[in-house]
Motif scaffolding. Structure first.
Motif, mmCIF file in Angstrom:
data_model
loop_
_atom_site.group_PDB
_atom_site.id
_atom_site.type_symbol
_atom_site.label_atom_id
_atom_site.label_comp_id
_atom_site.label_asym_id
_atom_site.label_seq_id
_atom_site.Cartn_x
_atom_site.Cartn_y
_atom_site.Cartn_z
ATOM 1 N N GLY A 61 -2.993 2.135 -4.217
ATOM 2 C CA GLY A 61 -2.256 1.052 -3.566
ATOM 3 C C GLY A 61 -2.311 1.106 -2.057
ATOM 4 N N VAL A 62 -1.961 2.248 -1.487
ATOM 5 C CA VAL A 62 -1.960 2.380 -0.031
ATOM 6 C C VAL A 62 -3.375 2.262 0.527
ATOM 7 N N PHE A 225 -0.752 -3.178 -8.570
ATOM 8 C CA PHE A 225 -1.696 -4.083 -7.914
ATOM 9 C C PHE A 225 -1.021 -5.391 -7.524
ATOM 10 N N TYR A 226 -0.282 -5.978 -8.451
ATOM 11 C CA TYR A 226 0.344 -7.272 -8.175
ATOM 12 C C TYR A 226 1.580 -7.130 -7.291
ATOM 13 N N SER A 227 2.292 -6.016 -7.443
ATOM 14 C CA SER A 227 3.533 -5.842 -6.688
ATOM 15 C C SER A 227 3.287 -5.682 -5.192
ATOM 16 N N ALA A 252 1.269 1.194 6.471
ATOM 17 C CA ALA A 252 0.896 0.938 5.077
ATOM 18 C C ALA A 252 1.649 1.875 4.135
ATOM 19 N N THR A 253 1.785 3.127 4.536
ATOM 20 C CA THR A 253 2.507 4.100 3.709
ATOM 21 C C THR A 253 3.966 3.701 3.553
ATOM 22 N N ARG A 254 4.583 3.239 4.632
ATOM 23 C CA ARG A 254 5.995 2.847 4.572
ATOM 24 C C ARG A 254 6.201 1.585 3.732
ATOM 25 N N ILE A 255 5.226 0.685 3.757
ATOM 26 C CA ILE A 255 5.304 -0.489 2.884
ATOM 27 C C ILE A 255 5.300 -0.027 1.423
ATOM 28 N N GLY A 256 4.442 0.961 1.116
ATOM 29 C CA GLY A 256 4.416 1.528 -0.233
ATOM 30 C C GLY A 256 5.745 2.160 -0.602
#
Length: 461
Positions: A61-62, A225-227, A252-256
């Motif tokens: 994801g990331v 993937f969709y989330s 990007a990591t923090r969004i995850g």
């Protein structure tokens, strides 16, 4: 860089790294977190699904978030221009990517209207009426009410986007995201006080490694993937508003982290509560999607007695906020795509986008009444199901696969790595390259094949 508004053609920019992180998190946190994640967690053994999901978010994801955000910042364009900026022969992939938010946004606003209706109903109606079997069906098939709530949801979304990146999207996210998280924490804490909820909690958080299966892996992979709003054009667009030297990797990591956190809280609200009423994870899993959100949960809320109106209203407000933040991101991506593709003023592109969304939204919503005889995917399917299938099941994996091939094998990863290193410490460079070139394409093909097969009844997830 000057702030964007309806009068300006100057490209927007975020006011800072946290404004971007909140926007990215707001986009990632949506309806999928609220009604699909809890159902999948219940179906696949709770803790084992959580663990698998966590691993996938911070690997696959990331990595994909990094790719899309960097592609946007490096090109300073939304999806069509982003691909063309590196290789004009790949512009058609940009058009495919651009189609995704235009297909998703209208039907997403329909579902957002459903949520808004339920949030208001807990103020205006009795919990018993809302929990009745006919309430949801009568509402979505109505020839006035369902359209009214869809248009109201759209109006709120469009007003925010009309205000621009800094005056609209940033300020709204600054309010909605903390409010969403606070409500999720409070509701989660409350549900755990209900009799029998501890058994549901243990089921939800304790990994049972015997539950691991290929179906669990595919379910977690698809949800991740969709989330994360991958292949929707959103992260490329939001990345194009990111100033040079901002730390893309940590962002990007923090969004995850936000995505995982809200998904976990959603499950914490729903799984133990549903577990109490239904008795097992399998019974909770049987109530998927709209059935869980608009059928099972109102019934459970009714059983809370005097607390039912409060809990019901707060829960649907929480879901409404999640739906709004994602709808705002989707609409912004559409406006940016039209603006970058035509060179017209933002005002003109905004008006065109609004007109398209309203017309298509009305058409799709007619699939529940005047056009209900159209069943494009078989018995019982609707126009909304068709739009969801084309965008989520077909186009998004194809776009993601094409993007991996484009970056991994055509322009080469080093182009984006150099951009990432502007303000970021990329410690796992070789792992990221391996993910984009080899691992992610295989995982995306698995998603595409599995979910197309599931749509036609060959497998079940």
């Amino acid at each position: 860089m000057a702030e964007s508004n309806l009068e300006s053609m100057t490209r927007s920019s975020w006011s800072g790294k946290w404004a971007f992180i909140l926007a990215g998190a707001a986009s990632a946190v949506g309806l999928g977190n609220m009604w699909r994640f809890p159902y999948l967690a219940a179906k696949y053994g709770g803790g084992m699904f959580l663990l698998t999901y966590l691993v996938l978010v911070f690997t696959f994801g990331v990595s994909m978030l990094l790719l899309e955000i960097t592609l946007g910042r490096a090109s300073r364009q939304s999806v069509i221009g982003a691909y063309a900026a590196f290789d004009k022969r790949w512009k058609p992939l940009g058009f495919l990517a651009a189609a995704v938010p235009f297909i998703i946004t209208p039907y997403y606003c329909i579902i957002g209207g459903w949520v808004a209706k339920y949030a208001a109903s807990y103020v205006l109606d009795s919990p018993a009426d809302i929990a009745s079997e006919s309430f949801f069906g009568s509402f979505i098939t109505s020839e006035f009410s369902s359209f009214f709530w869809m248009l109201l949801f759209m109006a709120i979304t469009f007003v925010v986007v009309a205000l621009g990146v800094k005056r609209g999207i940033e300020k709204v996210n600054l309010v909605l995201m903390p409010a969403l998280i606070l409500m999720a924490i409070l509701l989660s804490a409350y549900t755990l006080t209900l009799p029998g909820a501890v058994d549901g909690l243990l089921y939800y958080v304790k990994p049972d490694f015997s539950k691991f299966s290929p179906e669990l892996l595919v379910g977690a992979l698809g949800q991740m993937f969709y989330s994360l709003s991958l292949a929707m054009g959103i992260m490329v667009t939001y990345g194009s508003y990111l100033l040079p030297h901002e730390d893309i990797v940590s962002s990007a990591t923090r969004i995850g982290v936000f995505d995982v956190g809200v998904s976990f809280l959603a499950g914490l609200m729903i799984v133990p509560t549903s577990f109490v009423a239904l008795g097992s994870g399998e019974a909770v899993a049987a109530k998927a999607g709209p059935s869980l959100m608009f059928g099972t949960l109102p019934t459970l809320f009714e059983s809370l007695g005097a607390m039912a109106p409060v809990v019901g209203c707060v829960f649907f407000l929480l879901v409404l906020f999640a739906a709004l933040t994602s709808a705002i991101s989707l609409t912004e991506a559409c406006v940016s795509i039209v603006s970058d593709g035509t060179g017209w003023s933002r005002r003109k592109c905004f008006i065109i986008t609004v007109a398209v969304m309203v017309i298509v939204g009305i058409f799709v919503n007619l699939g529940y009444n005047r056009l209900s005889f159209i069943e494009p995917l078989g018995d019982g399917s609707t126009l909304l199901d068709l739009f969801d299938f084309v965008s989520n099941v077909v186009l998004m994996p194809i776009v993601a696969l094409g993007t991996c091939i484009f970056v991994g094998w055509v322009i080469k990863p080093k182009v984006l790595i150099d951009e990432m290193k502007e303000g970021s410490a990329l410690k796992a460079e070789k792992a990221w390259v391996a993910m984009i070139k080899f691992i992610a394409p295989v995982l995306i093909v698995i998603i595409l094949v599995s979910y197309v097969a599931a749509q036609f009844g060959f497998v079940s997830f």
